[in-house]
Design a protein around this motif. Structure first.
Motif, PDB file in Angstrom:
ATOM      1  N   SER A 154       0.843  -1.199   0.000  1.00 63.15           N
ATOM      2  CA  SER A 154       0.000   0.000   0.000  1.00 63.15           C
ATOM      3  C   SER A 154       0.878   1.249   0.000  1.00 63.15           C
ATOM      4  CB  SER A 154      -0.922  -0.006   1.226  1.00 63.15           C
ATOM      5  OG  SER A 154      -1.821   1.069   1.199  1.00 63.15           O
ATOM      6  N   ILE A 155       0.902   1.946  -1.121  1.00 62.62           N
ATOM      7  CA  ILE A 155       1.758   3.130  -1.271  1.00 62.62           C
ATOM      8  C   ILE A 155       1.223   4.270  -0.403  1.00 62.62           C
ATOM      9  CG2 ILE A 155       2.617   4.854  -2.883  1.00 62.62           C
ATOM     10  CD1 ILE A 155       2.135   2.698  -5.099  1.00 62.62           C
ATOM     11  N   GLU A 156       2.108   4.800   0.431  1.00 58.72           N
ATOM     12  CA  GLU A 156       1.774   5.981   1.230  1.00 58.72           C
ATOM     13  C   GLU A 156       2.658   7.129   0.757  1.00 58.72           C
ATOM     14  OE1 GLU A 156       1.274   7.412   5.879  1.00 58.72           O
ATOM     15  OE2 GLU A 156       2.645   5.772   5.418  1.00 58.72           O
ATOM     16  N   HIS A 157       2.037   8.138   0.175  1.00 58.33           N
ATOM     17  CA  HIS A 157       2.817   9.249  -0.379  1.00 58.33           C
ATOM     18  C   HIS A 157       2.940  10.374   0.646  1.00 58.33           C
ATOM     19  CE1 HIS A 157       4.367  12.276  -3.166  1.00 58.33           C
ATOM     20  NE2 HIS A 157       3.555  13.104  -2.543  1.00 58.33           N
ATOM     21  N   GLU A 158       4.194  10.667   1.043  1.00 57.07           N
ATOM     22  CA  GLU A 158       4.467  11.832   1.903  1.00 57.07           C
ATOM     23  C   GLU A 158       5.791  12.471   1.486  1.00 57.07           C
ATOM     24  OE1 GLU A 158       4.201  10.547   5.979  1.00 57.07           O
ATOM     25  OE2 GLU A 158       2.008  10.545   5.967  1.00 57.07           O
ATOM     26  N   ASP A 159       6.020  12.536   0.192  1.00 60.08           N
ATOM     27  CA  ASP A 159       7.251  13.099  -0.353  1.00 60.08           C
ATOM     28  C   ASP A 159       7.055  14.591  -0.594  1.00 60.08           C
ATOM     29  OD1 ASP A 159       9.494  13.826  -1.836  1.00 60.08           O
ATOM     30  OD2 ASP A 159       9.524  11.978  -3.006  1.00 60.08           O
ATOM     31  N   ALA A 160       7.807  15.421   0.159  1.00 59.21           N
ATOM     32  CA  ALA A 160       7.659  16.871   0.071  1.00 59.21           C
ATOM     33  C   ALA A 160       8.293  17.454  -1.189  1.00 59.21           C
ATOM     34  CB  ALA A 160       8.279  17.534   1.306  1.00 59.21           C
ATOM     35  N   LEU A 161       8.969  16.622  -1.985  1.00 56.36           N
ATOM     36  CA  LEU A 161       9.653  17.120  -3.173  1.00 56.36           C
ATOM     37  C   LEU A 161       8.877  16.911  -4.463  1.00 56.36           C
ATOM     38  CD1 LEU A 161      13.327  16.036  -2.367  1.00 56.36           C
ATOM     39  CD2 LEU A 161      12.256  18.272  -2.014  1.00 56.36           C
ATOM     40  N   THR A 162       7.695  16.299  -4.375  1.00 61.28           N
ATOM     41  CA  THR A 162       6.901  16.105  -5.580  1.00 61.28           C
ATOM     42  C   THR A 162       5.419  16.087  -5.226  1.00 61.28           C
ATOM     43  OG1 THR A 162       6.602  14.717  -7.552  1.00 61.28           O
ATOM     44  CG2 THR A 162       6.932  13.573  -5.469  1.00 61.28           C
ATOM     45  N   SER A 163       4.577  16.217  -6.243  1.00 57.65           N
ATOM     46  CA  SER A 163       3.131  16.198  -6.022  1.00 57.65           C
ATOM     47  C   SER A 163       2.663  14.783  -5.700  1.00 57.65           C
ATOM     48  CB  SER A 163       2.403  16.697  -7.270  1.00 57.65           C
ATOM     49  OG  SER A 163       2.582  15.782  -8.342  1.00 57.65           O
ATOM     50  N   SER A 164       1.473  14.701  -5.143  1.00 61.97           N
ATOM     51  CA  SER A 164       0.934  13.396  -4.763  1.00 61.97           C
ATOM     52  C   SER A 164       0.810  12.466  -5.959  1.00 61.97           C
ATOM     53  CB  SER A 164      -0.437  13.570  -4.092  1.00 61.97           C
ATOM     54  OG  SER A 164      -0.310  14.267  -2.876  1.00 61.97           O
TER      55      SER A 164
END
Length: 322
Positions: A285-295
């Motif tokens: 389950s991918i959890e996106h919390e990367d501040a360097l790119t959009s969701s």
């Protein structure tokens, strides 16, 4: 194994639109937030729990797009020393378990929570060392609180046939694999890990070794596909216990990153292979919390890497060994 997504980053659009998008980029499952810090943008937990028609509509929305629900997510602190805060978290968890049962979803993802350091404190206290000795005493007290609470909740989950997948997270009592097994052994086998490597990377924990350690006890109930990059130019100076804002990307010693931007594709193939070795065949389950790119860009790049790492078939007989 299949690729899923925790839908929180898409919470600003209707669930049907989010499901259409995810189905279109090659995702096979969704983890739906139903309370706590993830919120409930896509699923009003209490309302759906009270309405069988709403439950049927939710399942139809997911299944009509050839998706499945890997878990319901409600990350909160049911061990909070403020009674009202803890009670709200407990209600969210129990209702999430009941809703998972009603939807025939096997798993609820959450945190272990974190108590205060003593019965008269008002603020949760993350203990990271046994000295001065009052810290060791506080840690013992916290485990007494946790075992009492989670024993009761584990029995409740068992009554509903639902697994509780706890994310090992710093600033929570259970933040690494040995603590995860300690809580499981003190309660029941409904308690296991939502194995999220992103919080283990910066603690310098070997992900594949940790998978084997927990997998040997059948203690991995769910998996978060989330990467982290440690930036040594910062960590060499201030270490990894970094209180700088996640938005201060250039000043942090580590950041959550999209899959492939913290560790390369070969590493993620090792992760997937080790999960299969220990018998895990659920969601990534991918959890996106990367501040360097959009969701959406982060999600799509993660799907791209994982689509080449995940196995879509079961192994055959080892004919070469005969």
């Amino acid at each position: 194994m299949y690729i899923g997504v925790l839908t929180v980053p898409l919470g600003d659009e209707p669930l049907d639109d989010a499901l259409d998008y995810l189905s279109g980029v090659g995702v096979d499952g969704v983890e739906l937030a139903v309370g706590g810090w993830p919120g409930e943008d896509h699923v009003d937990r209490s309302a759906v729990l009270a309405d069988e028609d709403a439950q049927a509509d939710l399942l139809d929305s997911v299944e009509s797009r050839d998706l499945q629900i890997s878990a319901l997510a409600t990350h909160n602190n049911p061990l909070h020393p403020v009674e009202e805060t803890a009670a709200e978290a407990d209600t969210e968890l129990r209702e999430a378990i009941e809703l998972a049962d009603a939807l025939d979803v096997n798993t609820v993802t959450c945190f272990s929570g974190l108590p205060a350091g003593g019965p008269n404190d008002e603020v949760p206290n993350w203990i990271t060392a046994p000295w001065p000795t009052e810290h060791a005493d506080a840690h013992d007290y916290q485990w007494e609180v946790a075992v009492d609470y989670w024993s009761d909740l584990a029995a409740f989950a068992d009554d509903h046939g639902v697994d509780i997948a706890i994310e090992m997270h710093p600033n929570m009592l259970v933040y690494e694999p040995t603590g995860m097994l300690k809580l499981r052994e003190a309660t029941n086998e409904r308690i296991g890990a939502n194995f999220d490597p992103s919080h283990l990377y910066w603690q310098d924990i070997s992900i594949t070794d940790a998978i084997r350690f927990l997998g040997e006890e059948d203690a991995i109930h769910h998996f978060h596909a989330k990467d982290t990059k440690v930036y040594e130019s910062e960590s060499r100076i201030k270490g990894v216990l970094d209180t700088a804002s996640y938005a201060d990307t250039a000043d942090r010693s580590w950041l959550f990153r999209s899959i492939g931007y913290g560790h390369d594709e070969g590493h993620w193939k090792d992760v997937v292979s080790t999960l299969r070795m220990v018998g895990y065949e659920g969601a990534l389950s991918i959890e996106h919390e990367d501040a360097l790119t959009s969701s959406k860009e982060g999600l799509e790049k993660a799907v791209d890497v994982l689509s080449r790492a995940v196995f879509e078939t079961q192994p055959g007989e080892a004919y070469w060994a005969e």
